[in-house]
Design an enzyme around this catalytic site. Sequence first.
Site, mmCIF file in Angstrom:
data_model
loop_
_atom_site.group_PDB
_atom_site.id
_atom_site.type_symbol
_atom_site.label_atom_id
_atom_site.label_comp_id
_atom_site.label_asym_id
_atom_site.label_seq_id
_atom_site.Cartn_x
_atom_site.Cartn_y
_atom_site.Cartn_z
ATOM 1 N N GLY A 35 -6.795 32.197 45.763
ATOM 2 C CA GLY A 35 -6.452 33.519 45.268
ATOM 3 C C GLY A 35 -7.256 34.663 45.834
ATOM 4 O O GLY A 35 -6.726 35.742 46.101
ATOM 5 N N ARG A 58 -13.109 34.645 35.803
ATOM 6 C CA ARG A 58 -12.591 34.754 37.165
ATOM 7 C C ARG A 58 -11.097 35.070 37.109
ATOM 8 O O ARG A 58 -10.325 34.377 36.473
ATOM 9 C CB ARG A 58 -12.815 33.445 37.913
ATOM 10 C CG ARG A 58 -12.284 33.423 39.354
ATOM 11 C CD ARG A 58 -10.946 32.721 39.445
ATOM 12 N NE ARG A 58 -10.551 32.543 40.859
ATOM 13 C CZ ARG A 58 -9.368 32.060 41.217
ATOM 14 N NH1 ARG A 58 -8.495 31.711 40.303
ATOM 15 N NH2 ARG A 58 -9.060 31.933 42.494
ATOM 16 N N GLY A 95 -7.757 35.450 39.370
ATOM 17 C CA GLY A 95 -7.190 35.151 40.677
ATOM 18 C C GLY A 95 -6.222 36.224 41.131
ATOM 19 O O GLY A 95 -6.234 37.350 40.651
ATOM 20 N N ASP A 96 -5.398 35.863 42.073
ATOM 21 C CA ASP A 96 -4.513 36.867 42.670
ATOM 22 C C ASP A 96 -3.266 37.114 41.859
ATOM 23 O O ASP A 96 -2.602 38.141 42.032
ATOM 24 C CB ASP A 96 -4.104 36.434 44.085
ATOM 25 C CG ASP A 96 -3.280 35.162 44.079
ATOM 26 O OD1 ASP A 96 -3.420 34.369 43.147
ATOM 27 O OD2 ASP A 96 -2.487 34.980 45.011
ATOM 28 N N THR A 102 0.685 31.166 45.968
ATOM 29 C CA THR A 102 -0.129 30.137 45.313
ATOM 30 C C THR A 102 -1.193 29.654 46.280
ATOM 31 O O THR A 102 -0.929 29.535 47.474
ATOM 32 C CB THR A 102 0.736 28.958 44.850
ATOM 33 O OG1 THR A 102 -0.114 27.946 44.294
ATOM 34 C CG2 THR A 102 1.544 28.355 45.991
ATOM 35 N N GLY A 103 -2.382 29.411 45.751
ATOM 36 C CA GLY A 103 -3.434 28.918 46.642
ATOM 37 C C GLY A 103 -4.761 29.595 46.394
ATOM 38 O O GLY A 103 -5.122 29.873 45.240
ATOM 39 N N THR A 112 -0.741 26.989 39.951
ATOM 40 C CA THR A 112 0.023 28.232 39.882
ATOM 41 C C THR A 112 1.515 27.935 40.038
ATOM 42 O O THR A 112 1.898 27.123 40.873
ATOM 43 C CB THR A 112 -0.421 29.196 40.992
ATOM 44 O OG1 THR A 112 -1.813 29.417 40.883
ATOM 45 C CG2 THR A 112 0.312 30.525 40.870
#
Lengths: 174, 135
Positions: free
Chosen positions: B55, B29, B31-32, B52-53, B1
């Site tokens: 999510g 999927r 993510g955030d 980042t990470g 990200t």
Amino acid sequence: VSPMLVIHGGAGTIRRENMTPEREAACHAGMRRALSAGYAVLSRQGSALDAVTEAVKALEDDPLFNAGRGAVFNIDGHQEMDAAVMDGRDRRAGAVANICGPRHPVLAARAVMERSEHVLLAGDGALRFCRDAGLEFCEPAWFATERRLQALEEERRRRSAGAPDERDEEARHG
Amino acid sequence: TVGAVACDHQGHLAAATSTGGMTGKASGRIGDTPMIGAGTWADDATCAVSATGHGELFMRYVAGHEIDARMRWAGHTLETAANDVVERLLAPVGGSGGLIAVDRAGNMALPFNSEGMYRGYVGADGRLHTAIYRE
């Protein structure tokens, strides 16, 4: 007000003991390119929105980072990308999810914000919107890298063997 | 990200985030990143955030908006709010990663709880600063 631009290239860093001087130098260079692209906007009194867009575009073009060119593969061997942008002046926001095609997903998100009444578009509908908006598209091969394919194959082997997920952050997050 | 946050000469804020997700993720999927308020957030009254990470946890804890809320309603500084969200809210539930944030005064915060986070900043003097690990 003193302008400020901050970037990240992800938290999936290579473990320090596995990092090579060459790769570390390349990562720093990639981040400097992104900072320079965004700062060029701010230094000519440009907007924060344009600055973050240019910085992220630069990172999306760099296969070292996990977005756009160099994005990771899903379990089916396809790349799916998400992007979002938000303007602090008025809470305008735009986002795209589950797409692969636009060279710069951040521009797709910005197009949603600026050219639609919506906040988030996903999948085929998002891609149609991006084509209608005239965004630059690239073939799937543009986004693929050998390193990401290797990571996917390693993950498939791990799952086939039923081994526990002990991947480091770089392997997991890209 | 990847992501960026900025404060311009007029004190306006913006955030942008772009991601490929997680290696071998389930098809479809999300993510955030595209979840406004989770991985991406900006409001001139408080802050701009890009995360980042992991999510799913950034989504469950609405990380970006949580920092905004702590500044807006509790009067926290950007640094306190950002650090609290990463270290005291996300880390205990297994959320690995980090975020970058700026406020309208040009203050910044770059907390992370992973081994490293590719990150950098440039201010009014035009000097470029980059880092990967906890140097």
